[in-house]
Design an enzyme around this catalytic site. Structure first.
Site, PDB file in Angstrom:
ATOM      1  N   HIS A   1      13.197  12.254   1.089  1.00 52.62           N
ATOM      2  CA  HIS A   1      12.412  12.014  -0.132  1.00 52.62           C
ATOM      3  C   HIS A   1      11.117  12.802  -0.031  1.00 52.62           C
ATOM      4  CE1 HIS A   1      14.382   8.087  -1.773  1.00 52.62           C
ATOM      5  NE2 HIS A   1      15.276   8.903  -1.264  1.00 52.62           N
TER       6      HIS A   1
ATOM      7  N   TYR B   1       6.768   2.320  -6.579  1.00 55.28           N
ATOM      8  CA  TYR B   1       5.844   1.239  -6.234  1.00 55.28           C
ATOM      9  C   TYR B   1       5.113   0.884  -7.519  1.00 55.28           C
ATOM     10  CZ  TYR B   1       6.418   2.180  -1.198  1.00 55.28           C
ATOM     11  OH  TYR B   1       6.914   2.344   0.073  1.00 55.28           O
TER      12      TYR B   1
ATOM     13  N   PRO C   1       4.708  -4.965   4.539  1.00 49.70           N
ATOM     14  CA  PRO C   1       5.702  -3.896   4.358  1.00 49.70           C
ATOM     15  C   PRO C   1       5.322  -2.812   3.342  1.00 49.70           C
ATOM     16  CG  PRO C   1       6.463  -5.931   3.339  1.00 49.70           C
ATOM     17  CD  PRO C   1       5.202  -6.267   4.059  1.00 49.70           C
TER      18      PRO C   1
ATOM     19  N   LYS D   1       5.272   0.985   7.227  1.00 51.98           N
ATOM     20  CA  LYS D   1       4.733   1.511   8.486  1.00 51.98           C
ATOM     21  C   LYS D   1       5.281   0.822   9.743  1.00 51.98           C
ATOM     22  CE  LYS D   1       2.298   5.002   7.582  1.00 51.98           C
ATOM     23  NZ  LYS D   1       3.538   5.651   7.149  1.00 51.98           N
TER      24      LYS D   1
ATOM     25  N   TYR E   1       1.420   8.148   4.253  1.00 52.38           N
ATOM     26  CA  TYR E   1       2.801   7.681   4.014  1.00 52.38           C
ATOM     27  C   TYR E   1       3.797   8.494   4.830  1.00 52.38           C
ATOM     28  CZ  TYR E   1       6.553   5.436   1.346  1.00 52.38           C
ATOM     29  OH  TYR E   1       7.648   4.695   0.972  1.00 52.38           O
TER      30      TYR E   1
END
Ligand code: PHB
Length: 396
Positions: A77, A206, A298, A302, A390
């Site tokens: 991704h 998100y 979550p 990580k 990220y």
């Protein structure tokens, strides 16, 4: 029954990804280890955990020779969507920091590492019971356990590693005056589902909404993983499929007409949610790694990545200690690992507080969050921190 003895260099408690990855890396350095695990192989393999690997975690799996299946069966991704005000805003990792992440669930990481240890003759004792760690302040620390056939064992080793998760025995065996616990609770948790449905979007979404946070993730072409913010005391079993889809859809609605693809839900659970760090990550000859010494919420995925990063640093220390008789790197383990741990704590906390609704949050707070989200997506500087964190800071 008389206790049988096994002698090894590193005794590892916990055969999750951290314990198995460490055991595998030690093997590649010619260092012996024995891994003791209370759960069965099947229980670990089928326990649902998060699904995103940083590029550094992928490299660890591939470069160590553990597995390159992630490159064939994982999905790369190159970005995520942040959704607020009813619209998606893409964070383009590849453009911003030149890196990607892989969607490859933790179960698959475990399967690969367990198989790698099996292939190379690793000593992994699943389904053990009555485990304890002893003599940690001495040069001869030990692990006691009873194997699956009821035979009691004593592992004699030079170093014990506690990679036995947040509820494990290792951290608890550090006397309270020798450790400091830092933690915060959140007034919410995540409701997670697995559903038989096609993907609703090519990348993870998100979402911030008036009704609270939602995350649209994936597993395969036919199975999807989704989450929504809920009360920590929510009873997952009281929710019908219709209620769950309605709640998820209401959080994903918006002017762009985005619609979730639905299907049969075959797993639903409430996930614990907290931030925790135990310092230092060492007591005598006991070293903690992964969830045994820290937990992140979550949001941002990580947890597993941080565990693997600990293991990389710990392996360097142990390699130098056993193979070059130099303890400097091992002595620096806790400080080195904690630098990344606190950066990840900050990132996970930041993502969480930017996207979730506080149960008694004010209108001001909601507007402020939208201002923050807008700052993140509307400039390269704003997006770059998210992209860098990220995808994972470099593993030095
Ligand atoms: C997941 O797919 O399980 C997942 C993905 C991203 C997160 C958390 C969980 O931040």
């Amino acid at each position: 029954m008389e206790r049988r003895i096994v002698k090894t260099q590193v005794g590892i408690v916990g055969a999750g990804p951290a314990g198995l990855m460490l055991s595998h890396l030690l093997y590649t350095s010619g260092i012996d280890s024995t891994v003791v695990e209370s759960r069965s192989h099947e229980t670990i393999r089928t326990t649902q955990r998060a699904g995103i690997l940083e590029h550094g975690s992928v490299n660890m799996l591939v470069d160590s020779g553990a597995s390159d299946r992630v490159l064939r069966e994982g999905h790369r991704h190159d970005g995520i969507e942040l959704r607020f005000d009813g619209r998606n805003h893409r964070i383009d990792f590849l453009d911003l920091v030149g890196e990607s992440v892989w969607l490859y669930p933790q179960n698959e990481v475990f399967t690969d590492l367990a198989e790698a240890r099996h292939r190379t003759g690793g000593d992994v004792r699943y389904s053990s019971s009555d485990s304890s760690v002893l003599d940690l302040e001495t040069d001869t620390p030990k692990i006691h356990f009873t194997d699956v056939d009821g035979q009691p064992w004593e592992v004699h080793c030079d170093v014990v590693v506690g990679s036995d998760g947040s509820g494990g025995i290792c951290k608890k065996s550090i006397p309270a005056e020798h450790r400091k616990d830092y933690f915060i609770q959140y007034p919410f948790a995540w409701f997670g589902i697995l559903a038989e449905a096609p993907p609703s979007a090519p990348e993870l979404i998100y979402a911030h909404s008036d009704r609270g946070f939602a995350l649209i993730s994936q597993r395969t072409d036919k199975i999807q993983r989704m989450y929504f913010q809920c009360d920590p005391n929510e009873d997952a079993s009281t929710w019908t499929e219709e209620m769950i889809w309605e709640e998820l859809q209401s959080r994903m609605g918006g002017q762009d007409g985005f619609h979730l693809k639905t299907g049969r839900i075959f797993e639903q659970m409430v996930l614990p949610f907290r931030s925790y760090v135990c310092e230092p990550m060492r007591y005598g000859n006991l070293f903690l790694a992964g969830d045994a010494s820290h937990t992140v919420p979550p949001t941002g995925a990580k947890g597993l990545n941080l565990a693997l990063a600990d293991v990389k640093v710990l392996h360097e220390g142990l390699d130098s200690y056993f193979n070059s008789k130099n303890s400097e790197l091992l002595d620096a383990y806790s400080d080195r690992a904690l630098q990344r741990v606190w950066k990840a704590q900050n990132f996970s906390y930041w993502m969480t507080s930017m996207l979730h609704q506080h149960p008694d949050g004010s209108e001001f707070e909601k507007k402020r969050q939208l201002g923050e989200l807008s700052s993140v997506v509307s400039s390269r500087a704003g997006s770059s921190y998210l992209a860098e964190a990220y995808t994972g800071w470099p593993l030095k």
